[in-house]
Design a protein around this motif. Structure first.
Motif, PDB file in Angstrom:
ATOM      1  N   SER A  24       0.803  -1.224   0.000  1.00 11.39           N
ATOM      2  CA  SER A  24       0.000   0.000   0.000  1.00 11.39           C
ATOM      3  C   SER A  24       0.833   1.270   0.000  1.00 11.39           C
ATOM      4  O   SER A  24       0.291   2.369   0.038  1.00 11.39           O
ATOM      5  CB  SER A  24      -0.936   0.007   1.217  1.00 11.39           C
ATOM      6  N   GLY A  25       2.165   1.144  -0.037  1.00 12.01           N
ATOM      7  CA  GLY A  25       3.008   2.332  -0.055  1.00 12.01           C
ATOM      8  C   GLY A  25       2.901   3.121   1.236  1.00 12.01           C
ATOM      9  O   GLY A  25       2.613   2.572   2.302  1.00 12.01           O
ATOM     10  N   THR A  26       3.122   4.420   1.129  1.00 11.43           N
ATOM     11  CA  THR A  26       3.002   5.306   2.287  1.00 11.43           C
ATOM     12  C   THR A  26       1.929   6.346   2.012  1.00 11.43           C
ATOM     13  O   THR A  26       1.585   6.630   0.855  1.00 11.43           O
ATOM     14  CB  THR A  26       4.327   6.022   2.590  1.00 11.43           C
ATOM     15  N   GLU A  27       1.409   6.933   3.042  1.00  2.73           N
ATOM     16  CA  GLU A  27       0.380   7.965   2.872  1.00  2.73           C
ATOM     17  C   GLU A  27       0.909   9.114   2.012  1.00  2.73           C
ATOM     18  O   GLU A  27       0.218   9.609   1.121  1.00  2.73           O
ATOM     19  CB  GLU A  27      -0.066   8.482   4.236  1.00  2.73           C
ATOM     20  N   ALA A  28       2.157   9.497   2.265  1.00  2.00           N
ATOM     21  CA  ALA A  28       2.740  10.607   1.513  1.00  2.00           C
ATOM     22  C   ALA A  28       2.877  10.271   0.028  1.00  2.00           C
ATOM     23  O   ALA A  28       2.560  11.102  -0.843  1.00  2.00           O
ATOM     24  CB  ALA A  28       4.103  10.970   2.097  1.00  2.00           C
ATOM     25  N   SER A  29       3.323   9.041  -0.276  1.00  2.00           N
ATOM     26  CA  SER A  29       3.521   8.677  -1.686  1.00  2.00           C
ATOM     27  C   SER A  29       2.198   8.566  -2.429  1.00  2.00           C
ATOM     28  O   SER A  29       2.100   8.927  -3.602  1.00  2.00           O
ATOM     29  CB  SER A  29       4.304   7.367  -1.788  1.00  2.00           C
ATOM     30  N   VAL A  30       1.157   8.085  -1.768  1.00  2.00           N
ATOM     31  CA  VAL A  30      -0.151   7.947  -2.414  1.00  2.00           C
ATOM     32  C   VAL A  30      -0.775   9.318  -2.660  1.00  2.00           C
ATOM     33  O   VAL A  30      -1.364   9.572  -3.720  1.00  2.00           O
ATOM     34  CB  VAL A  30      -1.084   7.061  -1.563  1.00  2.00           C
ATOM     35  N   LEU A  31      -0.646  10.219  -1.703  1.00  2.01           N
ATOM     36  CA  LEU A  31      -1.253  11.542  -1.831  1.00  2.01           C
ATOM     37  C   LEU A  31      -0.680  12.352  -2.992  1.00  2.01           C
ATOM     38  O   LEU A  31      -1.394  13.119  -3.635  1.00  2.01           O
ATOM     39  CB  LEU A  31      -1.082  12.325  -0.522  1.00  2.01           C
ATOM     40  N   LYS A  32       0.605  12.175  -3.271  1.00  4.52           N
ATOM     41  CA  LYS A  32       1.227  12.984  -4.322  1.00  4.52           C
ATOM     42  C   LYS A  32       1.204  12.298  -5.689  1.00  4.52           C
ATOM     43  O   LYS A  32       1.689  12.850  -6.673  1.00  4.52           O
ATOM     44  CB  LYS A  32       2.663  13.340  -3.939  1.00  4.52           C
ATOM     45  N   MET A  33       0.612  11.117  -5.783  1.00 14.63           N
ATOM     46  CA  MET A  33       0.596  10.373  -7.031  1.00 14.63           C
ATOM     47  C   MET A  33      -0.328  11.034  -8.051  1.00 14.63           C
ATOM     48  O   MET A  33      -1.428  11.472  -7.712  1.00 14.63           O
ATOM     49  CB  MET A  33       0.147   8.933  -6.760  1.00 14.63           C
ATOM     50  N   THR A  34       0.124  11.102  -9.300  1.00 20.83           N
ATOM     51  CA  THR A  34      -0.667  11.707 -10.365  1.00 20.83           C
ATOM     52  C   THR A  34      -0.896  10.712 -11.497  1.00 20.83           C
ATOM     53  O   THR A  34      -0.248   9.662 -11.561  1.00 20.83           O
ATOM     54  CB  THR A  34       0.053  12.940 -10.938  1.00 20.83           C
ATOM     55  N   ARG A  35      -1.788  11.083 -12.412  1.00 19.78           N
ATOM     56  CA  ARG A  35      -2.025  10.238 -13.577  1.00 19.78           C
ATOM     57  C   ARG A  35      -0.751  10.088 -14.386  1.00 19.78           C
ATOM     58  O   ARG A  35      -0.461   9.012 -14.922  1.00 19.78           O
ATOM     59  CB  ARG A  35      -3.129  10.836 -14.441  1.00 19.78           C
TER      60      ARG A  35
END
Length: 303
Positions: A24-35
């Protein structure tokens, strides 16, 4: 929480296996993910020369090949980067990492180290050794913590199969007030299999029967047959791996299992992760003296 943290403790940052095992990665990495990030990932990794197609069913290569050539004709080859699955060393001494879960009714214990890759000369002996140590319901660890002590609903040891060094993990959810005692028993079992309590002939026979007699049931569905071929590709195993597997298990002797234990189990170089109510378990864990105790948050950052 434990699955998110222990891979980084084993492999370190920058290693492909150091990411949270939850996927699930980290909260920070998921929040900044873009298309654009997703499209870039696809363009980087998805190439026909970086893939293997496995088909299981009532068909043939002659029937499939023309269809595949037509459907995938426009899929262009490309260079994919190499992931870092390089060798890492065992820690020089055991360390206990404690993650606080206030009010938890049980403690989750994970004891881990890196072991040889799935494709190694002793793999069959290592799997058989683990069947004795903690890989089955009737194995030593579960019979100790569950059946004898009643401190856990179930405890086990397992290898997460990998092309690089595979993680070896003892997992035991235990009642909070028996955290210290459970850690001590797991430590005893790990030392026992490589020391004063090597595998016996009776244990080996039981493990051999269990492993071999499970094989027919492991190929009951088309999906299971396909998955077995995927494993050959994923781990670089020889094509006859499964044809020769039962004979290799059957030929093992107790000395082989003891050697495998010494190869794969290093009790004095383990990473211990305990997730539980710190207020209730920290002092007893420190009293046990397994190793230096370090406090981590839920993302593995030191406190």
């Amino acid at each position: 929480m434990g699955l998110r943290v222990f891979p980084m403790l084993l492999y370190g940052k920058g290693h492909a296996y150091g990411n949270p095992l939850t996927g699930s990665g980290t909260e920070a990495s998921v929040l900044k993910m873009t298309r654009d990030d997703l499209a870039k990932f696809h363009a980087t990794w998805f190439h026909p020369n970086n893939a293997t197609l496995v088909v299981a069913g009532d068909t043939s290569l002659a029937e499939l090949s023309p269809k595949l050539e037509k459907l995938f004709a426009g899929w262009q080859k490309g260079d994919a980067p190499k992931k870092n699955i390089g060798r890492v060393e065992l820690p020089p001494k055991p360390v206990v990492y404690l993650l606080d879960r206030p009010g938890a009714l049980q403690s989750d214990i994970m004891v881990a180290e890196v072991a040889p890759p799935k494709n190694n000369p002793e793999e069959v002996a290592i799997e058989t050794m683990n069947s004795i140590l903690g890989g089955e319901f009737g194995a030593r660890i579960n019979m100790n913590l569950r059946e004898d002590k009643h401190w856990s609903y179930g405890a086990q040891s397992l290898f997460f199969a990998a092309r690089g060094q595979q993680p070896f993990v003892v997992y035991a959810p235990v009642q909070t007030d028996k955290t210290k005692e459970s850690l001590a028993e797991i430590n005893n079992e790990l030392h026992g299999i490589v020391g004063a309590r090597p595998a016996t002939a009776e244990e080996l026979q039981k493990a051999q029967n269990t492993i071999i007699l499970k094989l027919p049931g492991s190929r009951e569905t088309i999906n299971e047959v396909g998955d077995s071929i995927v494993d050959l590709v994923r781990f670089g195993l020889p094509d006859d791996y499964y044809q020769t597997y039962a004979a290799k298990v059957r030929s093992l002797r107790t000395a082989d299992v003891t050697d495998a234990a010494h190869t794969a189990v290093h009790p004095d170089n383990m990473v211990w992760v305990v997730v539980g109510d710190r207020a209730k378990i920290e002092a007893p864990i420190r009293e046990l003296g397994l190793g230096e105790v370090k406090l981590l948050d839920a993302d593995g950052n030191p406190l």
